[in-house]
Design a protein around this motif. Structure first.
Motif, short mmCIF file in Angstrom:
data_model
loop_
_atom_site.label_atom_id
_atom_site.label_comp_id
_atom_site.label_asym_id
_atom_site.label_seq_id
_atom_site.Cartn_x
_atom_site.Cartn_y
_atom_site.Cartn_z
N LYS A 1 1.98 -0.36 -1.80
CA LYS A 1 1.81 0.95 -2.45
C LYS A 1 3.09 1.80 -2.27
O LYS A 1 3.58 2.42 -3.21
CB LYS A 1 0.62 1.66 -1.79
CG LYS A 1 -0.11 2.61 -2.70
CD LYS A 1 -1.41 3.07 -2.03
CE LYS A 1 -1.62 4.53 -2.29
NZ LYS A 1 -2.71 5.09 -1.47
N GLN A 2 3.62 1.78 -1.04
CA GLN A 2 4.85 2.52 -0.76
C GLN A 2 6.00 1.98 -1.60
O GLN A 2 6.78 2.74 -2.17
CB GLN A 2 5.22 2.41 0.73
CG GLN A 2 4.24 3.10 1.67
CD GLN A 2 4.54 4.59 1.82
OE1 GLN A 2 5.19 5.19 0.99
NE2 GLN A 2 4.04 5.19 2.90
N ARG B 1 -0.72 -1.19 2.03
CA ARG B 1 -0.04 0.10 2.15
C ARG B 1 1.47 -0.05 1.87
O ARG B 1 2.06 0.77 1.17
CB ARG B 1 -0.26 0.67 3.55
CG ARG B 1 0.36 2.02 3.73
CD ARG B 1 -0.43 2.92 4.68
NE ARG B 1 0.24 4.20 4.79
CZ ARG B 1 -0.08 5.27 4.08
NH1 ARG B 1 -1.08 5.20 3.24
NH2 ARG B 1 0.57 6.40 4.22
N VAL B 2 2.04 -1.12 2.38
CA VAL B 2 3.46 -1.37 2.13
C VAL B 2 3.72 -1.56 0.64
O VAL B 2 4.68 -1.01 0.08
CB VAL B 2 3.96 -2.60 2.94
CG1 VAL B 2 5.37 -2.98 2.52
CG2 VAL B 2 3.93 -2.31 4.42
N GLN C 1 8.94 -5.76 5.76
CA GLN C 1 7.53 -5.82 6.16
C GLN C 1 6.71 -6.70 5.24
O GLN C 1 5.76 -7.34 5.66
CB GLN C 1 6.96 -4.41 6.19
CG GLN C 1 7.48 -3.62 7.35
CD GLN C 1 6.72 -2.34 7.51
OE1 GLN C 1 5.61 -2.32 8.02
NE2 GLN C 1 7.32 -1.27 7.05
N ASP D 1 -2.36 -3.07 6.12
CA ASP D 1 -0.93 -2.74 6.25
C ASP D 1 -0.16 -3.25 5.04
O ASP D 1 0.68 -2.55 4.49
CB ASP D 1 -0.34 -3.37 7.53
CG ASP D 1 -0.75 -2.60 8.77
OD1 ASP D 1 -1.31 -1.50 8.63
OD2 ASP D 1 -0.53 -3.11 9.89
N TRP E 1 11.15 -1.98 3.37
CA TRP E 1 9.78 -2.32 2.93
C TRP E 1 9.69 -3.81 2.68
O TRP E 1 8.67 -4.44 3.00
CB TRP E 1 9.42 -1.50 1.68
CG TRP E 1 9.49 -0.04 1.96
CD1 TRP E 1 10.49 0.81 1.59
CD2 TRP E 1 8.56 0.74 2.74
NE1 TRP E 1 10.24 2.08 2.08
CE2 TRP E 1 9.06 2.07 2.78
CE3 TRP E 1 7.36 0.46 3.39
CZ2 TRP E 1 8.41 3.10 3.45
CZ3 TRP E 1 6.72 1.49 4.06
CH2 TRP E 1 7.24 2.78 4.09
N GLN F 1 -6.59 -5.61 9.46
CA GLN F 1 -5.46 -4.70 9.64
C GLN F 1 -4.22 -5.22 8.92
O GLN F 1 -3.50 -4.45 8.28
CB GLN F 1 -5.18 -4.53 11.15
CG GLN F 1 -4.17 -3.45 11.48
CD GLN F 1 -4.66 -2.06 11.10
OE1 GLN F 1 -5.81 -1.72 11.35
NE2 GLN F 1 -3.80 -1.26 10.49
N ARG G 1 5.81 2.92 -5.34
CA ARG G 1 6.22 4.30 -5.55
C ARG G 1 7.74 4.41 -5.48
O ARG G 1 8.37 5.06 -6.32
CB ARG G 1 5.55 5.21 -4.52
CG ARG G 1 6.05 6.64 -4.56
CD ARG G 1 5.87 7.30 -5.93
NE ARG G 1 4.50 7.64 -6.17
CZ ARG G 1 3.92 8.76 -5.72
NH1 ARG G 1 4.62 9.62 -5.04
NH2 ARG G 1 2.65 9.00 -5.97
#
Lengths: 204, 382
Positions: free
Chosen positions: B157-158, B154-155, B186, B151, B183, B147, B161
């Motif tokens: 990737k965000q 994903r962070v 995190q 996570d 971001w 996990q 972008r």
């Protein structure tokens, strides 16, 4: 040629637009509608129309409501010195169900997610900061803002962004705790949750 | 753990059920008969993935709509687990003891360490292959790390972008900082967990490296953070936060997240020199084997049981002497599965192995007794 007659096909297509509904479920629902009485169908249509006509967004907290301001914002029995920030109206309902929270709410209608093209300007944040001033809050000073966004990466980023906006104003900003669901056995808790719960343990 | 049997149905060209031996299993056969597919079936049962393709559904036999692979695992003397992976269309369903199960619960039942041509990327490819090697190892010890990784990815990737959106829109640097900070926060939190987990895993691997197994060569490994030399690495979290702040401009210019453990590497040294650049092909293979064996040993120390070891096309990957050393080392440790198209291996190890002859997808246990063995070796001209 269409498999079903045109009116039925149109109904199935409409159901398929709804979230979580695929071809099979849409078919089942459409045939259920066909078996409903005219009166039942009328009630259903009216309920949908009513919701669109009567529900507005509260100008104070952005909650969905049929009275303006909403029943939380206009209540005289709620603690106006504390605001709980949530992503969606149904998150508000989840907090409200606890019956242990008696403060106000603020609904963002989303979370930060650059991949989905959602930035701070897409969140309903503009009316949060003015709320903290006593003159905009029935003379009551807000002492605490609870950030109850979802415990995923987008929710965490949103909480972090909002806390950065609020901290300079001197208000106390808190984040909901993460850990064990109550009333279940330890064995049923997934490892990630268990991990978080262990990390956030406290002395008794 | 022990994989008792595997049954395949419409999975590539395989059919029938195979009862494996406790120690070494030699899967023998001509090319194209299904040796590697049996290995793939075992790998699929353990990982729900394939080492041959990104989409395991490609393994559904041509013209059929679904494939099923079933396996029986013994965890201890009387504890058996029936695993099943069903591939259908674009989906994959998993079941444990006949009940459908989530990936998270399914995965811890059977663990494999595998040496395949793909895996060689660890010793000669880019850093991502080595990061995956480490992450696989950590996940085998701490399941919840899955996990954390998801996570973190994903962070990143965000953030990528967001960085691209910002440079396209010409936002001011102060404004950009405000948008990126949530971001970065995190990345700091999750990145520190990842850094600590990988460093800890490398520290466990290091003493488990059987350096003398093959030759005099001394293989050493070291986790190489991109933040090394940039400040106090022992206070990784603060250093990461600081670097993220300092490098924002560069990140904006490139449009990518440049700082964090997703840029780290595992240094593999052979006699003090970089394996990737200086190691011969044979040395690279030896080094990978040593890493795999260390991973097996770390897993054993942690769980008190051995994972399975899989090796495809063993004699294409290693010379005879190394194969001998390796199989000797694994004896009494792992349940091992190797494929080969040459008979030499059988001649040498048949006494301690179960041998399966694969023809048209069917694996036949050929060496159940001495007379069969004689017939088999003479027929095959071994």
């Amino acid at each position: 040629m269409l498999e079903y007659s045109e009116p039925v096909t149109k109904l199935i297509d409409e159901f398929k637009r709804l979230p979580g509904i695929g071809q099979k479920t849409a078919q089942r629902l459409a045939f259920h509608v066909l078996r409903m009485t005219q009166e039942e169908v009328g009630r259903f249509v009216e309920a949908m129309e009513d919701v669109k006509r009567k529900i507005v967004m509260c100008t104070v907290c952005n909650n969905l409501t049929d009275v303006e301001p909403c029943r939380f914002c206009s209540s005289t029995s709620r603690d106006r010195s504390i605001i709980c920030v949530v992503e969606e109206p149904y998150n508000l309902v989840a907090v409200e169900k606890t019956r242990s929270y008696n403060g106000l709410y603020h609904v963002l209608h989303g979370a930060l997610s650059p991949i989905r093209g959602l930035g701070p300007e897409d969140l309903r944040l503009a009316n949060l900061l003015p709320r903290l001033r006593p003159e905009n809050n029935d003379g009551v000073e807000v002492r605490e803002v609870i950030l109850a966004t979802n415990p995923n990466t987008e929710g965490e980023a949103t909480a972090s962004y909002v806390s950065r906006l609020l901290k300079p104003l001197g208000v106390r900003v808190t984040r909901i705790a993460m850990g064990m669901p109550v009333g279940s056995d330890l064995e049923y808790v997934d490892e990630v949750t268990m991990d978080k719960a262990l990390a956030n343990r406290h002395e008794i | 753990m022990l994989l008792e049997s595997v049954e395949a149905h419409q999975f590539r060209n395989l059919s029938g059920e195979v009862f494996w031996g406790q120690g070494l299993n030699i899967i023998f056969g001509e090319n194209g008969q299904g040796k590697t597919s049996w290995l793939e079936a075992i790998y699929l049962l353990a990982t729900t993935k394939s080492f041959r393709t990104q989409r395991p559904q490609e393994a559904i036999r041509f013209g059929e709509s679904l494939a099923v692979v079933r396996g029986r695992v013994t965890r201890s003397r009387d504890v058996h687990r029936d695993l099943q992976v069903t591939l259908q269309g674009n989906s994959k369903s998993l079941s444990l003891n006949g009940k459908s199960e989530t990936v998270a619960n399914y995965l811890s039942q059977l663990h494999v360490v595998s040496f395949t041509a793909d895996e060689l990327e660890v010793v000669r490819g880019g850093p991502d292959a080595r990061r995956r090697f480490l992450d696989r190892g950590v996940v085998a010890l701490h399941h919840s790390y899955v996990q954390t990784l998801a996570d973190y990815q994903r962070v990143i990737k965000q953030k990528n972008r967001l960085l691209q959106d910002i440079s396209n829109s010409g936002t001011s640097i102060d404004n950009a900082r405000e948008l990126i900070e949530p971001w970065n926060e995190q990345i700091t939190l999750l990145g520190s967990i990842i850094h600590r987990a990988r460093c800890d895993y490398v520290e466990r691997l290091q003493p488990s490296l059987q350096r003398r197994l093959f030759e005099r060569e001394d293989v050493t490994i070291r986790y190489m953070s991109t933040l090394e030399g940039k400040g106090d690495i022992n206070d990784y979290e603060s250093l990461l936060r600081e670097r993220l702040g300092l490098r924002l401009q560069a990140e904006l210019a490139s449009g990518y997240a440049l700082i964090g453990p997703h840029r780290d590497d595992l240094e593999i040294l052979l006699d003090g020199r970089d394996m990737r650049a200086y190691g011969s092909s044979g040395q690279q293979r030896s080094a990978l084997i040593l890493l795999d064996l260390a991973a097996i040993s770390v897993y054993h120390l942690w769980h008190n049981e051995y994972p399975l070891f899989l090796m495809d096309d063993v004699d294409a990957e290693l010379d005879e002497r190394r194969i001998g050393r390796l199989l000797e080392y694994l004896r009494g440790r792992t349940q091992t599965f190797v494929t080969t198209s040459k008979g030499d291996l059988i001649k040498e190890f048949a006494n301690n192995a179960k041998v399966f002859d694969v023809g048209e997808g069917v694996a036949v246990d050929v060496l159940r007794n001495e007379s069969e063995k004689t017939v088999f070796t003479s027929v095959k001209g071994i």
